[in-house]
Write an enzyme that holds these catalytic residues in place. Structure first.
Site, short mmCIF file in Angstrom:
data_model
loop_
_atom_site.label_atom_id
_atom_site.label_comp_id
_atom_site.label_asym_id
_atom_site.label_seq_id
_atom_site.Cartn_x
_atom_site.Cartn_y
_atom_site.Cartn_z
N ASP A 16 36.19 5.86 50.03
CA ASP A 16 36.32 7.30 50.00
C ASP A 16 36.99 7.69 51.32
O ASP A 16 37.05 6.89 52.26
CB ASP A 16 34.93 7.94 49.86
CG ASP A 16 34.98 9.45 49.88
OD1 ASP A 16 35.80 10.03 49.15
OD2 ASP A 16 34.19 10.05 50.64
N ASP A 18 37.16 11.49 52.95
CA ASP A 18 36.57 12.55 53.76
C ASP A 18 35.11 12.26 54.08
O ASP A 18 34.31 11.99 53.18
CB ASP A 18 36.68 13.89 53.02
CG ASP A 18 38.14 14.25 52.74
OD1 ASP A 18 39.01 13.88 53.56
OD2 ASP A 18 38.41 14.89 51.71
#
Length: 233
Positions: A16, A18
């Site tokens: 991922d 953020d």
């Protein structure tokens, strides 16, 4: 005579973006940057941007609605102005936030010969240059529809890369390469409860900088916990 060992599966490292590799939200950050350069109104855009961000954290974000909102200025300004603004965004916001620990973690997988993929709910316009800055060529992000001239329309193309959609999009990514989940050994790093469907799918889930709920779930499930910005990976 010992039995032959099974061939090692290719390794796939999924990240991922953020709050996992970056200690910020690039989508929200792009909105704030758009305000700073005068592309968007501080009061109204800022208010709605904060509301959408709160919806994301709560797991109730209306992704198509948000993408229309978040890309409106980009669509209006056109490719050249958007590219120039994003280059400034990279220099002023993103690169200063890229920590040695995060860069080292990604590079370690690349050096080991793993295929590295960044999988992000944030749209491809925002995330493509960020993935490249991490040295990652494989990006699965929320895709944007394009008009006849090849520019963004503000609509989403296909399934948003979020929650269960991340699994669906990775299914398609693997299938396009003639692979299935059983053909690869997978690790996934994420901070978010939104990513539990993909964390449950991979061989090695890593709760990375997790919030309270994901940390508790990781401890319950016996998943590795990595506080990337406070420890050496």
């Amino acid at each position: 005579m010992s039995a032959p060992t099974a061939p090692q599966r290719p390794r796939l490292a999924l990240f991922d973006l953020d709050h996992t590799l970056l200690p910020l939200d690039s989508d929200h950050g792009w909105g704030e940057f758009s305000i700073a350069i005068g592309w968007c109104d501080r009061t109204e855009f800022g208010r709605r941007n904060d509301e959408f961000f709160a919806d994301y954290l709560a797991g109730r974000l209306d992704v198509p609605d948000y993408v229309r909102f978040a890309t409106a200025a980009v669509v209006q300004r056109g490719p050249e102005a958007a590219a120039a603004a994003h280059a400034r965004f990279m220099d002023e916001v993103i690169r200063p936030a890229m920590t040695p620990a995060a860069l080292q973690l990604v590079q370690g997988h690349l050096d080991a010969g793993d295929t590295v993929v960044i999988t992000s709910a944030t749209n491809e316009f925002v995330t493509r240059p960020i993935a490249e800055a991490f040295g990652v060529q494989e990006l699965v992000a929320t895709s944007l529809a394009r008009d006849a001239q090849g520019w963004f329309t503000g609509e989403i193309d296909g399934i948003p890369n979020m929650r269960e959609g991340k699994v669906v999009r990775m299914d398609a990514w693997l299938a396009a390469r003639g692979l299935s989940w059983s053909d690869v050994e997978t690790t996934f790093y994420s901070d978010s409860m939104n990513d539990v469907p993909l964390l449950e799918k991979v061989d090695h889930p890593v709760a990375t900088n997790p919030d309270t709920r994901l940390r508790a779930l990781a401890q319950e499930r016996g998943w590795r916990v990595l506080d990337l910005f406070t420890e050496t990976p």
